[in-house]
Enzyme design. Structure first.
Site, short mmCIF file in Angstrom:
data_model
loop_
_atom_site.label_atom_id
_atom_site.label_comp_id
_atom_site.label_asym_id
_atom_site.label_seq_id
_atom_site.Cartn_x
_atom_site.Cartn_y
_atom_site.Cartn_z
CE1 TYR A 1 0.02 -3.87 -8.66
CE2 TYR A 1 -2.37 -3.74 -8.60
CZ TYR A 1 -1.24 -4.13 -8.26
OH TYR A 1 -1.24 -5.15 -7.21
CD GLU B 1 -8.52 -7.24 -5.61
OE1 GLU B 1 -8.12 -8.47 -6.03
OE2 GLU B 1 -8.00 -6.11 -5.47
N1 BES Z 1 -3.18 -9.22 -6.08
C1 BES Z 1 -3.06 -8.04 -5.73
C2 BES Z 1 -2.62 -7.69 -4.48
C3 BES Z 1 -0.99 -8.29 -4.37
C4 BES Z 1 -0.11 -7.92 -5.40
C5 BES Z 1 -0.57 -8.90 -3.13
C6 BES Z 1 0.99 -8.46 -5.03
C7 BES Z 1 0.50 -9.34 -3.00
C8 BES Z 1 1.62 -9.12 -4.14
C9 BES Z 1 -4.46 -7.15 -5.53
O1 BES Z 1 -5.23 -7.62 -6.63
C10 BES Z 1 -4.42 -5.65 -5.79
O2 BES Z 1 -3.95 -5.45 -6.87
N2 BES Z 1 -4.82 -4.91 -4.79
C11 BES Z 1 -4.81 -3.54 -4.95
C12 BES Z 1 -6.02 -3.07 -5.49
C13 BES Z 1 -6.19 -1.88 -6.36
C14 BES Z 1 -5.18 -1.79 -7.28
C15 BES Z 1 -7.40 -1.55 -6.90
C16 BES Z 1 -4.66 -2.90 -3.53
O3 BES Z 1 -4.42 -3.43 -2.56
O4 BES Z 1 -4.49 -1.67 -3.54
ZN ZN Z 2 -4.59 -6.99 -8.61
#
Ligand code: BES
Ligand code: ZN
Length: 624
Positions: free
Chosen positions: A402, A313
């Protein structure tokens, strides 16, 4: 009726500033199919929110005061979904009511809100309230919080949910500054992705300013009984008072992490970096709301083993928040860069061995996702550049953006060397700061600044526009994980579990990812007795951290071991983090064991009241 005019016909073709500068004639239109707004003609530059948060009826009463750019148009179009409009006025000191039309509503995008204006109109004030259908908001009863005494509210804007609590031009292509005056019950504190109070205000009134321009999906609000634990002048953690001590231990590396990140890709541009620990229903591990990352309490593992989510984050403060994907088809530009940067932070903080352990686990996730997506309705979703027209942007939240995204960058790094690659990325963040970018302009930039100067041939198109994982993808190994997998293979082959090197092993002897590798390699064919023996020794069902538990429960479902059910049920009721619970529900639905499906349905009935809309709707899909 006025309006319903020809705005759809006048397709404007903006050329990004950069392309303009370089006189590149290629001028592809950039349009965001997930927004109705006419932001290319007239756009919100600043929004001021007057909000009254009512916990008695779960409604936010609001006025969204938009300050618009100069224009000659006679209508401004905003996005809205699940909110009610009371009236709309024009003007600042003197407000005058104007006409508006709410168009037909789409189940994903909501409806266009078209406001009649005169050329030159600067101020548009939308008086509105949220409803039961407001998808961004999670109103929690006191029982669902750590303290169990006070209610809680938080918002989730990404990808297109901000329009459900604020009528706004909800496209990442438009950046705005914002301010807010928020009224909440006196016993609670309000926090936003802006400058935040350190203490409660006795009247429950808070003022916020966000002076850096951000896309609408990053506007966020959390209201609850919270206190601030400072880690120094520019960072700290907000949490319910009951969790403050645990937070102090778990996140103590925060200041160092910011410093490390700055050393890699340049200054942190948001002044303050705080975390807020939300209740367990929060559907993500973390959400990069600027200045105030929203975090899931599952990160409090007790051993700092899930800190990579914070690194992730924090990394978004560069990739995503500073340089933002222009549309949700370009989502990999946010997440792929962030996973790459996250891993670099982990390496600088804890060494290459730990960073590689994380990357290998992610790589396993990626291969599983590719396999799953290839079988799905949309096999083309294994491309980095997505085509999400008429679909929910949420569909793009897979390991492709990702992990394939991150491996694309690692492969490039490997090719040109870290020094050049870091210089390239530092310049990329710097030269595109506070801008949005499409995949196509990124490719141009990559060619011009990295590939051509270094005389490198690289099939960028294969990575970005074609499915699957290219052959030149870099391989990462981790001996520590390989050892755990070898142990699992022995168990699969029928050898006694706790013998030899593993005779006295306890859970604390290995990190989370090592246990994940072990559990993932165990075969669903092994006997229930062996699973029970493992559980008795390692206490995976009873008190492992959620990342291990998810893998463990899935294995047990596949192996038909129902003794874990009470733990699995408690877990699914407590935790709302989507990626953790979705795969368990999926395993239950896919299982041939009689009763698993019924168990999933019954558990969901008990749990769904505690899930945010995002997780609830995903699980509903799984159970269909
Ligand atoms: N920005 C994302 C969460 C998100 C993505 C919310 C798309 C809504 C739509 C956040 O940064 C994220 O990727 N969270 C991951 C963390 C992990 C990859 C370390 C999660 O929630 O698992
Ligand atoms: Zn993210």
């Amino acid at each position: 009726m006025f309006l319903i005019s020809a705005f759809a016909v006048i397709s404007c073709t903006p050329i990004s500033k950069r392309e303009d500068d370089k006189n590149i004639v290629k001028s592809e239109p950039v349009s965001d199919s997930h927004s109705y707004s006419n932001h290319h003609e007239i756009r919100t530059e600043h929004i001021h929110l007057d909000l009254d948060v009512n916990f008695d009826n779960h409604i936010i009463y609001g006025v969204a005061r938009h300050r618009m750019s100069q224009s000659n148009v006679t209508e401004a179009i905003f996005d809205m979904k699940g909110i009610e409009i009371q009236k709309i006025t024009l003007g600042k000191e003197i407000e005058k009511e104007t006409e508006y039309i709410i168009g037909e509503s789409d189940s994903i995008k909501g409806a266009p809100l078209t406001v009649e204006i005169t050329p030159g109109t600067e101020h548009i004030n939308i008086y509105y309230q949220t409803t039961r259908e407001t998808e961004a908001l999670d109103w929690l009863a006191p029982e669902l919080t750590a303290g169990k005494k006070h209610p809680y509210l938080y918002t989730q804007g990404q990808a297109i949910l901000t329009r459900s609590w604020i009528p706004i031009q909800d496209t990442p292509m438009n950046r705005i500054t914002y301010s807010a005056d928020v009224k909440v019950p006196a016993e609670l504190i309000a926090l936003m992705s802006a400058n935040n109070p350190k203490e409660k205000n006795p009247e429950g009134r808070y003022h916020f300013e966000m002076k850096q321009a951000i896309p609408a999906y990053l506007i966020a609000l959390a209201v609850g009984d919270m206190k601030y634990t400072s880690f120094g002048s520019t960072c700290g953690v907000y949490s319910e008072p009951e969790l403050a001590d645990q937070c102090k231990y778990e996140f103590v590396d925060l200041p160092k992490m910011i410093e490390v990140a700055e050393n890699i890709y340049g200054a942190y541009r948001w002044d303050q970096y705080d975390l807020v620990i939300l209740p367990y229903s929060f559907p993500f591990g973390g959400m990069e709301n600027p200045r105030l990352t929203f975090a899931n309490p599952t990160l409090i593992a007790g051993d700092r083993s899930l800190i990579s989510v914070v690194a992730h984050e924090l990394a978004h403060s560069w990739s995503g928040n500073l340089v933002t994907n222009a549309t949700w088809n370009d989502f990999w530009l946010n997440e792929g860069f962030t996973v790459y940067f996250e891993n670099r932070i982990m390496e600088a903080m804890y060494g290459k061995e730990i960073a590689d352990i994380n990357a290998v686990i992610e790589y396993q996730d990626l291969l599983a996702s590719i396999e799953q997506i290839e079988k799905s309705e949309h096999p083309e979703d294994t491309q980095l550049k997505l085509q999400l027209e008429d679909r929910s942007p949420d569909d793009g939240m897979t390991d492709i953006a990702y992990v394939k995204g991150a491996f694309f960058l690692r492969t490039l790094e490997d090719l040109v060397g870290r020094k050049k690659f870091d210089a390239f990325l530092t310049n990329y963040f710097d030269s595109h700061a506070f801008e949005t970018i499409t995949t196509e302009s990124f490719i141009q930039y990559l060619n011009a600044e990295l590939l051509i100067p270094n005389d490198v041939t690289f099939d960028t198109d294969e990575w970005i526009y074609r499915p699957g994982l290219p052959n030149n993808c870099i391989k990462i190994n981790s001996q520590r994980l390989t050892d755990m997998e070898a142990w699992a293979e022995q168990v699969n082959a029928g050898e006694a579990v706790f013998t030899g090197d593993y005779k006295t092993i306890k859970r604390g002897d290995r990190v989370t990812q090592e246990w994940q590798a072990f559990v993932r390699k165990l075969s669903p064919e092994i006997s229930k007795d062996v699973l029970i023996e493992i559980d008795n020794r390692l206490k995976l069902s009873a008190d492992a951290n959620p990342a291990i538990k998810s893998d463990w429960f899935i294995l047990n479902v596949k192996a038909g071991n129902t003794t874990v059910r009470p733990y699995m049920e408690a877990y699914l009721i407590k935790i709302g983090r989507r990626w953790y619970i979705e795969s368990i529900y999926q395993a239950l639905v896919d299982s041939d064991l009689k009763g698993d499906r019924e168990f999933a349905l019954a558990t969901f009935e008990k749990a769904k009241g505690g899930y945010h809309f995002v997780s609830r709707s995903t699980i509903e899909e799984v159970l269909k």
